[in-house]
Motif scaffolding. Structure first.
Motif, mmCIF file in Angstrom:
data_model
loop_
_atom_site.group_PDB
_atom_site.id
_atom_site.type_symbol
_atom_site.label_atom_id
_atom_site.label_comp_id
_atom_site.label_asym_id
_atom_site.label_seq_id
_atom_site.Cartn_x
_atom_site.Cartn_y
_atom_site.Cartn_z
ATOM 1 N N GLY A 186 41.440 32.898 50.605
ATOM 2 C CA GLY A 186 39.994 32.842 50.449
ATOM 3 C C GLY A 186 39.503 34.132 49.824
ATOM 4 N N ALA A 187 38.236 34.154 49.456
ATOM 5 C CA ALA A 187 37.675 35.284 48.708
ATOM 6 C C ALA A 187 36.935 36.288 49.586
ATOM 7 N N TYR A 188 37.008 36.134 50.916
ATOM 8 C CA TYR A 188 36.565 37.223 51.789
ATOM 9 C C TYR A 188 37.716 38.231 51.856
ATOM 10 N N ALA A 189 38.122 38.686 50.714
ATOM 11 C CA ALA A 189 39.283 39.568 50.605
ATOM 12 C C ALA A 189 39.202 40.317 49.284
ATOM 13 N N GLU A 190 39.963 41.386 49.182
ATOM 14 C CA GLU A 190 39.914 42.201 47.976
ATOM 15 C C GLU A 190 40.508 41.493 46.764
ATOM 16 N N TYR A 191 41.446 40.597 47.007
ATOM 17 C CA TYR A 191 42.067 39.802 45.938
ATOM 18 C C TYR A 191 42.177 38.364 46.410
ATOM 19 N N VAL A 192 42.248 37.419 45.428
ATOM 20 C CA VAL A 192 42.399 36.017 45.779
ATOM 21 C C VAL A 192 43.159 35.296 44.659
ATOM 22 N N PRO A 193 44.082 34.378 45.002
ATOM 23 C CA PRO A 193 44.748 33.575 43.969
ATOM 24 C C PRO A 193 43.863 32.415 43.536
ATOM 25 N N VAL A 194 43.836 32.140 42.234
ATOM 26 C CA VAL A 194 43.105 30.991 41.703
ATOM 27 C C VAL A 194 43.912 30.399 40.546
ATOM 28 N N TRP A 195 43.436 29.308 40.000
ATOM 29 C CA TRP A 195 44.146 28.620 38.927
ATOM 30 C C TRP A 195 43.526 28.978 37.579
ATOM 31 N N GLU A 234 43.976 44.186 57.746
ATOM 32 C CA GLU A 234 44.896 44.287 56.622
ATOM 33 C C GLU A 234 45.880 43.124 56.695
ATOM 34 N N ILE A 235 46.017 42.416 55.569
ATOM 35 C CA ILE A 235 46.999 41.329 55.501
ATOM 36 C C ILE A 235 47.865 41.548 54.253
ATOM 37 N N PRO A 236 49.023 40.912 54.173
ATOM 38 C CA PRO A 236 49.856 41.064 52.969
ATOM 39 C C PRO A 236 49.137 40.527 51.731
ATOM 40 N N LEU A 237 49.360 41.151 50.600
ATOM 41 C CA LEU A 237 48.852 40.619 49.343
ATOM 42 C C LEU A 237 49.367 39.189 49.170
ATOM 43 N N TRP A 238 48.524 38.316 48.642
ATOM 44 C CA TRP A 238 48.889 36.910 48.485
ATOM 45 C C TRP A 238 50.193 36.770 47.694
ATOM 46 N N PRO A 239 51.175 36.026 48.223
ATOM 47 C CA PRO A 239 52.493 35.914 47.574
ATOM 48 C C PRO A 239 52.474 34.899 46.431
ATOM 49 N N LEU A 240 51.969 35.303 45.281
ATOM 50 C CA LEU A 240 51.789 34.384 44.157
ATOM 51 C C LEU A 240 53.050 33.573 43.854
ATOM 52 N N LEU A 241 54.192 34.233 43.859
ATOM 53 C CA LEU A 241 55.425 33.560 43.474
ATOM 54 C C LEU A 241 55.860 32.503 44.487
ATOM 55 N N ASP A 250 52.865 27.992 38.544
ATOM 56 C CA ASP A 250 52.786 28.973 37.464
ATOM 57 C C ASP A 250 51.380 29.145 36.913
ATOM 58 N N GLU A 251 50.486 28.236 37.277
ATOM 59 C CA GLU A 251 49.124 28.326 36.778
ATOM 60 C C GLU A 251 48.291 29.342 37.569
ATOM 61 N N LEU A 252 48.805 29.768 38.716
ATOM 62 C CA LEU A 252 48.044 30.696 39.538
ATOM 63 C C LEU A 252 47.926 32.066 38.874
ATOM 64 N N VAL A 253 46.753 32.661 39.033
ATOM 65 C CA VAL A 253 46.511 34.039 38.616
ATOM 66 C C VAL A 253 45.895 34.762 39.804
ATOM 67 N N LEU A 254 45.877 36.074 39.750
ATOM 68 C CA LEU A 254 45.291 36.861 40.835
ATOM 69 C C LEU A 254 43.982 37.470 40.353
ATOM 70 N N VAL A 255 42.935 37.243 41.120
ATOM 71 C CA VAL A 255 41.608 37.772 40.795
ATOM 72 C C VAL A 255 41.244 38.879 41.774
ATOM 73 N N LYS A 256 40.792 39.988 41.224
ATOM 74 C CA LYS A 256 40.242 41.070 42.034
ATOM 75 C C LYS A 256 38.779 40.738 42.293
ATOM 76 N N PRO A 302 48.411 46.429 45.297
ATOM 77 C CA PRO A 302 48.756 46.911 46.631
ATOM 78 C C PRO A 302 49.661 45.937 47.369
ATOM 79 N N GLN A 303 50.352 46.406 48.369
ATOM 80 C CA GLN A 303 51.169 45.526 49.200
ATOM 81 C C GLN A 303 50.333 44.804 50.255
ATOM 82 N N THR A 304 49.235 45.452 50.674
ATOM 83 C CA THR A 304 48.339 44.832 51.646
ATOM 84 C C THR A 304 46.906 44.927 51.136
ATOM 85 N N ILE A 305 46.068 44.037 51.656
ATOM 86 C CA ILE A 305 44.666 44.009 51.248
ATOM 87 C C ILE A 305 43.791 43.838 52.487
ATOM 88 N N GLN A 306 42.544 44.249 52.370
ATOM 89 C CA GLN A 306 41.580 43.997 53.433
ATOM 90 C C GLN A 306 41.022 42.589 53.287
#
Length: 379
Positions: A153-162, A32-39, A44-50, A14-18
């Motif tokens: 942070g993880a009070y969200a639908e998605y979160v970036p982690v390593w 609603e906030i923008p999806l975390w801008p991984l790039l 490069d080690e970052l991944v997106l976790v649902k 999604p473009q935005t997440i809760q």
């Protein structure tokens, strides 16, 4: 032209997440906030976790009230919090996107990630004290990300982690059980900081989630009689289930009466390890009075307090110390024990939705009876 980086995902993103945003002290908003801008993070080690489940930590309540417990514990000083922190660092979920093509095989993995990344080059990292790294980048704490509109942070639908921080969990482990990993690893590190001696008694002041974690790890590490003290029924009931040998309800007891009861149950031997998960002047005074020869007192809840300490308090080779974060080995050992069923958290959980979070915080702060033991946000 160089290679153009792109996000590789296992599902449409999604473009935005809760998310639940701590806009300022005592102001949490579900928005609603923008999806975390991984790039944009240049890592490069970052991944997106649902996110599937996220625990509500006692430190989250301290951030809500305007404290910065990471700064207090790790750096020993107060750091102001930036606006728009998305709290949440105890979580589990599924990896749904990567940047590095070499990490593609991680897509779809069920994981319980470590919520931080250390710099690897400071004095502390080079000398085996990574948990004290001042340059730590932290999920849910607002630290190390530079200037951001929203701090991950993880009070969200998605979160970036390593990627290196993502520990795979078995298909049989419930998401909310896996979300307890950060808390349990903290308890493991605390127990090890206490220099537990085989068959020697220990005492834990405060039977909250960290206290109950310490009970279980201490038993695994070979502690003798495990004594726990609290003023609330539910935490003490859970402590008995967790393996505490002697339960003390301190509501009507003076410090002298508590000391007398402890000496009776240990046949006159003072505890070799005291774990203070409360961190008040009263709990410190009690802990120091109860600490045995060559014993270790561990403050698990560092606050900005002036404490009265007589130098005789550290006679007989006693140690007064604190505990900060955890080491990777603590996380790995704890995950193994959790998978093996040697640590149990099933009876802890109070389940809520993401939308409930702004309402549960004031309730928890006012909950003198501690009727809610451990909140878990399920998605």
């Amino acid at each position: 032209m160089g290679n153009i980086k792109r996000i590789i995902s296992s599902e449409p993103l999604p473009q935005t997440i809760q998310a639940i945003v701590l806009e300022k002290s005592e102001k949490l908003t579900c928005k609603e906030i923008p999806l975390w801008p991984l790039l944009d993070y240049n890592d490069d080690e970052l991944v997106l976790v649902k996110v599937k489940s996220c625990g509500l930590c006692g430190s989250d309540l301290r951030y809500y009230l305007g404290e910065n417990p990471w700064g207090q514990h790790t750096l020993g000083k107060y750091i102001p919090n930036p606006p728009n922190i998305v709290l949440g660092h105890e979580f589990s979920g599924e990896i749904v996107a990567v940047i590095n093509p070499g990490l593609r095989e991680l897509l779809g993995k069920r994981v319980a990630p470590i919520c931080s990344k250390v710099c690897g080059h400071c004095f502390y990292c080079k000398h085996g004290m990574e948990n004290l790294c001042p340059e730590t980048v932290h999920i849910g704490h607002g630290q190390g990300w530079g200037e951001r509109d929203y701090f991950p942070g993880a009070y969200a639908e998605y979160v970036p982690v390593w990627a290196k921080s993502c520990y795979e969990i078995s298909d049989s482990m419930p998401w909310e059980t896996a979300a307890m990993m950060d808390l349990l690893a903290v308890g493991c590190h605390v127990a090890r900081r206490g220099n537990i001696k085989p068959e020697m008694p220990i005492m834990i002041i405060g039977a909250g989630p960290v206290g109950n974690s310490i009970i279980q790890v201490a038993n695994i590490l070979g502690a003798g009689r495990v004594i726990i003290l609290d003023q609330a029924e539910i935490p003490l009931t859970l402590a008995a289930k967790a393996g505490a040998d002697f339960i003390l309800d301190s509501r009507e007891l003076s410090h002298s009466e508590i000391i007398d009861l402890v000496l009776r149950t240990t046949e006159g031997v003072l505890p070799a390890s005291i774990f203070d998960t409360v961190g008040t002047k009263k709990s410190f005074d009690l802990g120091i009075r109860l600490l045995g020869k060559a014993g270790t007192y561990v403050n698990v809840a560092v606050h900005d307090l002036n404490l009265d300490v007589n130098s005789m308090s550290i006679a007989s080779e006693k140690t007064i110390t604190s505990s900060c974060n955890f080491d990777v080995i603590d996380y790995e050992d704890t995950l193994r024990w959790l998978e093996e069923g040697r640590i149990k958290v099933d009876d802890w959980i109070h389940r809520i939705s993401l939308q409930d979070v702004p309402y549960i915080f004031p309730r928890l702060i006012q909950d003198q009876k501690k009727d809610i033991f451990k909140v878990c946000i399920n998605f």
